[in-house]
Scaffold this motif. Structure first.
Motif, PDB file in Angstrom:
ATOM      1  N   PRO A  86       0.841  -1.438   0.185  1.00  0.00           N
ATOM      2  CA  PRO A  86      -0.055   0.056  -0.064  1.00  0.00           C
ATOM      3  C   PRO A  86       1.048   1.116  -0.049  1.00  0.00           C
ATOM      4  CG  PRO A  86      -0.598  -1.405   1.752  1.00  0.00           C
ATOM      5  CD  PRO A  86       0.634  -2.002   1.220  1.00  0.00           C
ATOM      6  N   PRO A  88       0.468   5.738  -0.894  1.00  0.00           N
ATOM      7  CA  PRO A  88      -0.388   6.818  -1.513  1.00  0.00           C
ATOM      8  C   PRO A  88      -0.131   7.144  -2.866  1.00  0.00           C
ATOM      9  CG  PRO A  88       1.376   7.745   0.226  1.00  0.00           C
ATOM     10  CD  PRO A  88       1.441   6.284   0.057  1.00  0.00           C
ATOM     11  N   GLY A 112       4.018  -0.427   5.012  1.00  0.00           N
ATOM     12  CA  GLY A 112       5.152   0.768   5.490  1.00  0.00           C
ATOM     13  C   GLY A 112       4.654   1.568   6.419  1.00  0.00           C
ATOM     14  N   TYR A 114       6.133   5.727   8.129  1.00  0.00           N
ATOM     15  CA  TYR A 114       7.149   6.965   7.937  1.00  0.00           C
ATOM     16  C   TYR A 114       6.840   7.198   6.527  1.00  0.00           C
ATOM     17  CZ  TYR A 114       9.156   4.270  11.984  1.00  0.00           C
ATOM     18  OH  TYR A 114       9.741   3.849  13.171  1.00  0.00           O
ATOM     19  N   VAL A 135      -0.337  -0.293  -4.509  1.00  0.00           N
ATOM     20  CA  VAL A 135      -1.800   0.155  -4.730  1.00  0.00           C
ATOM     21  C   VAL A 135      -2.120   1.020  -3.707  1.00  0.00           C
ATOM     22  CG1 VAL A 135      -2.574  -1.831  -5.684  1.00  0.00           C
ATOM     23  CG2 VAL A 135      -2.408  -1.894  -3.355  1.00  0.00           C
ATOM     24  N   SER A 136      -3.177   2.039  -3.999  1.00  0.00           N
ATOM     25  CA  SER A 136      -3.741   3.070  -3.031  1.00  0.00           C
ATOM     26  C   SER A 136      -5.265   2.852  -3.052  1.00  0.00           C
ATOM     27  CB  SER A 136      -3.466   4.325  -3.614  1.00  0.00           C
ATOM     28  OG  SER A 136      -4.033   5.413  -2.877  1.00  0.00           O
ATOM     29  N   ILE A 137      -5.778   2.934  -1.646  1.00  0.00           N
ATOM     30  CA  ILE A 137      -7.180   2.904  -1.484  1.00  0.00           C
ATOM     31  C   ILE A 137      -7.954   4.090  -1.649  1.00  0.00           C
ATOM     32  CG2 ILE A 137      -6.829   0.915   0.112  1.00  0.00           C
ATOM     33  CD1 ILE A 137      -7.666   2.912   2.535  1.00  0.00           C
ATOM     34  N   GLY A 138      -7.335   5.146  -2.038  1.00  0.00           N
ATOM     35  CA  GLY A 138      -7.781   6.559  -2.277  1.00  0.00           C
ATOM     36  C   GLY A 138      -6.943   7.804  -2.181  1.00  0.00           C
ATOM     37  N   TYR A 140      -6.051  10.289  -0.604  1.00  0.00           N
ATOM     38  CA  TYR A 140      -5.735  10.976   0.758  1.00  0.00           C
ATOM     39  C   TYR A 140      -4.794  10.320   1.498  1.00  0.00           C
ATOM     40  CZ  TYR A 140      -8.907   6.762   1.463  1.00  0.00           C
ATOM     41  OH  TYR A 140      -9.263   5.814   1.316  1.00  0.00           O
ATOM     42  N   VAL A 141      -4.213  10.938   2.433  1.00  0.00           N
ATOM     43  CA  VAL A 141      -2.912  10.379   2.823  1.00  0.00           C
ATOM     44  C   VAL A 141      -3.051   9.916   4.081  1.00  0.00           C
ATOM     45  CG1 VAL A 141      -0.310  10.931   3.510  1.00  0.00           C
ATOM     46  CG2 VAL A 141      -1.560  12.215   1.611  1.00  0.00           C
ATOM     47  N   LEU A 142      -2.652   8.548   4.550  1.00  0.00           N
ATOM     48  CA  LEU A 142      -2.610   7.778   5.829  1.00  0.00           C
ATOM     49  C   LEU A 142      -1.289   8.115   6.387  1.00  0.00           C
ATOM     50  CD1 LEU A 142      -4.830   4.782   4.521  1.00  0.00           C
ATOM     51  CD2 LEU A 142      -5.617   6.870   5.668  1.00  0.00           C
ATOM     52  N   VAL A 143      -1.130   7.594   7.588  1.00  0.00           N
ATOM     53  CA  VAL A 143       0.111   7.516   8.240  1.00  0.00           C
ATOM     54  C   VAL A 143       0.953   6.146   8.047  1.00  0.00           C
ATOM     55  CG1 VAL A 143       1.282   7.667  10.537  1.00  0.00           C
ATOM     56  CG2 VAL A 143      -1.007   8.798   9.985  1.00  0.00           C
ATOM     57  N   GLY A 144       0.231   5.168   7.651  1.00  0.00           N
ATOM     58  CA  GLY A 144       1.094   3.902   7.354  1.00  0.00           C
ATOM     59  C   GLY A 144       0.009   3.018   6.327  1.00  0.00           C
ATOM     60  N   GLY A 145       0.417   1.727   6.359  1.00  0.00           N
ATOM     61  CA  GLY A 145      -0.361   0.953   5.291  1.00  0.00           C
ATOM     62  C   GLY A 145      -1.340  -0.098   6.123  1.00  0.00           C
ATOM     63  N   ALA A 148      -5.146   0.452   5.260  1.00  0.00           N
ATOM     64  CA  ALA A 148      -5.215   0.111   3.703  1.00  0.00           C
ATOM     65  C   ALA A 148      -5.256  -1.241   3.732  1.00  0.00           C
ATOM     66  CB  ALA A 148      -4.209   0.581   2.936  1.00  0.00           C
TER      67      ALA A 148
END
Ligand SMILES: N#Cc1c(-c2ccc3ccn(Cc4ccncc4)c3c2)n[nH]c1N
Length: 243
Positions: A86, A88, A112, A114, A135-138, A140-145, A148
């Motif tokens: 996962p 972004p 992942g 950091y 791959v990305s689930i959308g 927007y930015v998350l803090v980790g995988g 996802a």
């Protein structure tokens, strides 16, 4: 199907042991193993990250630790396996992706943190003949995988035979025919002066199917016109186009 997840936060994946997925694991419909990436560190601090070459904010996950972890969890060899990372910056994860992965024997998810994982980990895996999907689930930015992975494992696992009580659910849910699903209703017939649409109580299955298709087309046009544009030319008949 066997699913392995490598992460520095194994507890984040505990929800995979709950409810529908937990029952599917208990019934032997799929196997899920979660691995703590720090198991493959050798220093007292169990360091998994380091400063990025070229400078910039944040830290990058070290290739040595990931390399040893994936060597063990996903050894090179004839077994068909797919490494999912996962990010972004990944290709969109969609229902089509979920359907394709539901046919895999093995999925290994690398979570992942950091600023992500050193690129050479993916290059090395590909060089070892492993299919690697970033791959990305959308958008927007998350803090980790980890979050996802929860999303993707649920989307894939629900498509496996026997996981859902009624296989028609997966066949008829949103995106199955390229459209969003329309509204649903259950008892009572009237609630807070709001009535269930008469057609749904009438027992005319053709009229119900038409009504549901019309609501799905309206909702898709309103919320996701891009899905309509992506439909094959023959997907909509004259009645659909009249909606
Ligand atoms: N799938 C997916 C994602 C992620 C995602 C996934 C894995 C990691 C690992 C680390 N990070 C944090 C980070 C990394 C780089 N740039 C900014 C933040 C992640 C974010 N964010 N948004 C999505 N749709």
């Amino acid at each position: 199907m066997r699913i392995d997840v490598v992460t520095i936060f194994p507890a984040y994946l505990d929800p995979l042991r709950e409810a529908l997925l937990g029952r599917a694991v208990e019934r032997g419909l799929l196997e899920i193993a979660v691995h703590d990436l720090r198991r493959w560190t050798h220093d007292v601090h169990q360091a998994v990250d380091d400063a990025p070459y070229g400078g910039g904010p944040g830290m990058v996950m070290r290739p040595q630790v990931w390399g040893e972890a994936l060597d063990e969890v996903l050894p090179a060899g004839p077994q068909p396996a797919r490494l999912v990372v996962p990010t972004p910056a990944g290709r969109p994860f969609t229902q089509t992706t979920a359907r394709a992965w539901a046919d895999e024997q093995r999925l290994v998810f690398a979570c992942g943190r950091y600023e992500g994982i050193d690129e050479r980990v993916l290059l090395d895996a590909r060089a070892r003949g492993i299919e690697v999907d970033e791959v990305s689930i959308g958008d927007y930015v998350l803090v980790g995988g980890e979050v996802a992975v929860l999303v993707m494992v649920e989307a894939v696992a629900r498509l496996l035979p026997g996981v859902l009580g009624n296989p028609r659910s997966a066949a008829e849910d949103s995106f199955s025919d390229g459209l969003l699903e329309g509204p649903s209703y259950t008892r009572p017939e009237t609630w807070r002066e709001l009535a269930v649409p008469d057609v749904l109580r009438g027992g005319n299955h053709a009229a119900i199917a038409r009504w549901r298709r019309d609501r799905a087309l309206e909702r898709t046009r309103d919320r996701r016109p891009d899905l309509l544009d992506a439909l094959p030319p023959d997907a909509l008949d004259a009645a659909d186009r009249a909606v």
